[in-house]
Design a protein around this motif. Structure first.
Motif, PDB file in Angstrom:
ATOM      1  N   ALA A 193       0.836  -1.202   0.000  1.00 48.34           N
ATOM      2  CA  ALA A 193       0.000   0.000   0.000  1.00 48.34           C
ATOM      3  C   ALA A 193       0.875   1.258   0.000  1.00 48.34           C
ATOM      4  N   ALA A 194       1.971   1.194   0.733  1.00 48.70           N
ATOM      5  CA  ALA A 194       2.875   2.343   0.773  1.00 48.70           C
ATOM      6  C   ALA A 194       3.496   2.591  -0.598  1.00 48.70           C
ATOM      7  N   VAL A 195       3.865   1.522  -1.308  1.00 47.02           N
ATOM      8  CA  VAL A 195       4.456   1.667  -2.644  1.00 47.02           C
ATOM      9  C   VAL A 195       3.434   2.271  -3.603  1.00 47.02           C
ATOM     10  N   VAL A 196       2.200   1.768  -3.550  1.00 49.00           N
ATOM     11  CA  VAL A 196       1.149   2.305  -4.417  1.00 49.00           C
ATOM     12  C   VAL A 196       0.899   3.776  -4.076  1.00 49.00           C
ATOM     13  N   SER A 197       0.836   4.075  -2.781  1.00 50.62           N
ATOM     14  CA  SER A 197       0.623   5.457  -2.349  1.00 50.62           C
ATOM     15  C   SER A 197       1.769   6.354  -2.809  1.00 50.62           C
ATOM     16  N   THR A 198       3.006   5.833  -2.711  1.00 49.72           N
ATOM     17  CA  THR A 198       4.171   6.591  -3.144  1.00 49.72           C
ATOM     18  C   THR A 198       4.104   6.856  -4.639  1.00 49.72           C
ATOM     19  N   ARG A 199       3.695   5.857  -5.408  1.00 50.98           N
ATOM     20  CA  ARG A 199       3.577   6.047  -6.857  1.00 50.98           C
ATOM     21  C   ARG A 199       2.528   7.100  -7.179  1.00 50.98           C
ATOM     22  N   ARG A 200       1.398   7.036  -6.474  1.00 48.41           N
ATOM     23  CA  ARG A 200       0.358   8.038  -6.702  1.00 48.41           C
ATOM     24  C   ARG A 200       0.860   9.418  -6.301  1.00 48.41           C
ATOM     25  N   THR A 201       1.540   9.495  -5.163  1.00 48.54           N
ATOM     26  CA  THR A 201       2.075  10.771  -4.706  1.00 48.54           C
ATOM     27  C   THR A 201       3.117  11.280  -5.681  1.00 48.54           C
ATOM     28  N   ARG A 202       3.997  10.399  -6.136  1.00 51.06           N
ATOM     29  CA  ARG A 202       5.024  10.792  -7.091  1.00 51.06           C
ATOM     30  C   ARG A 202       4.368  11.310  -8.364  1.00 51.06           C
ATOM     31  N   GLY A 203       3.330  10.621  -8.815  1.00 55.86           N
ATOM     32  CA  GLY A 203       2.616  11.072 -10.012  1.00 55.86           C
ATOM     33  C   GLY A 203       1.987  12.437  -9.806  1.00 55.86           C
ATOM     34  N   ALA A 204       1.404  12.641  -8.621  1.00 52.01           N
ATOM     35  CA  ALA A 204       0.791  13.942  -8.331  1.00 52.01           C
ATOM     36  C   ALA A 204       1.859  15.033  -8.272  1.00 52.01           C
ATOM     37  N   VAL A 205       2.984  14.706  -7.661  1.00 52.19           N
ATOM     38  CA  VAL A 205       4.075  15.685  -7.573  1.00 52.19           C
ATOM     39  C   VAL A 205       4.615  15.996  -8.963  1.00 52.19           C
TER      40      VAL A 205
END
Length: 94
Positions: free
Chosen positions: A16-28
């Motif tokens: 979940a953290a990896v998926v969240s990080t990917r989403r956050t990275r995409g948003a950033v």
């Protein structure tokens, strides 16, 4: 068995953290792209305003040069008038 359950739970949290990080990275990355685009537009607009101002100053300088030229022409004519007036004999002596 408890260890296996804890490991499976930890893997779920890590996933979940990896998926969240990917989403956050995409948003950033998306925010970064929007920011870069906004900065580029602002720089372009500023450059256009600066170019317009430079052209205005050039026009003002051209106007001043034309005024100086007209004044010099007038002054030359005025000086010539005074030279002609000074060379005429005084009245009554001719």
């Amino acid at each position: 068995m408890e260890i296996i359950i804890a490991i499976i739970g930890a893997l779920g949290v890590i996933g979940a953290a990896v998926v969240s990080t990917r989403r956050t990275r995409g948003a950033v990355e998306a925010d970064g792209a929007v920011t870069r685009e906004a900065v580029a537009e602002a720089v372009t607009a500023l450059g256009s305003r600066l170019d317009a101002r430079i052209n205005d100053v050039r026009d003002d300088i051209d106007d001043v040069r034309e005024d100086v030229t007209r004044i010099r022409e007038w002054q030359a004519g005025h000086d010539a008038e005074h030279l002609l007036i000074g060379r005429q004999p005084p009245r009554g002596e001719a």
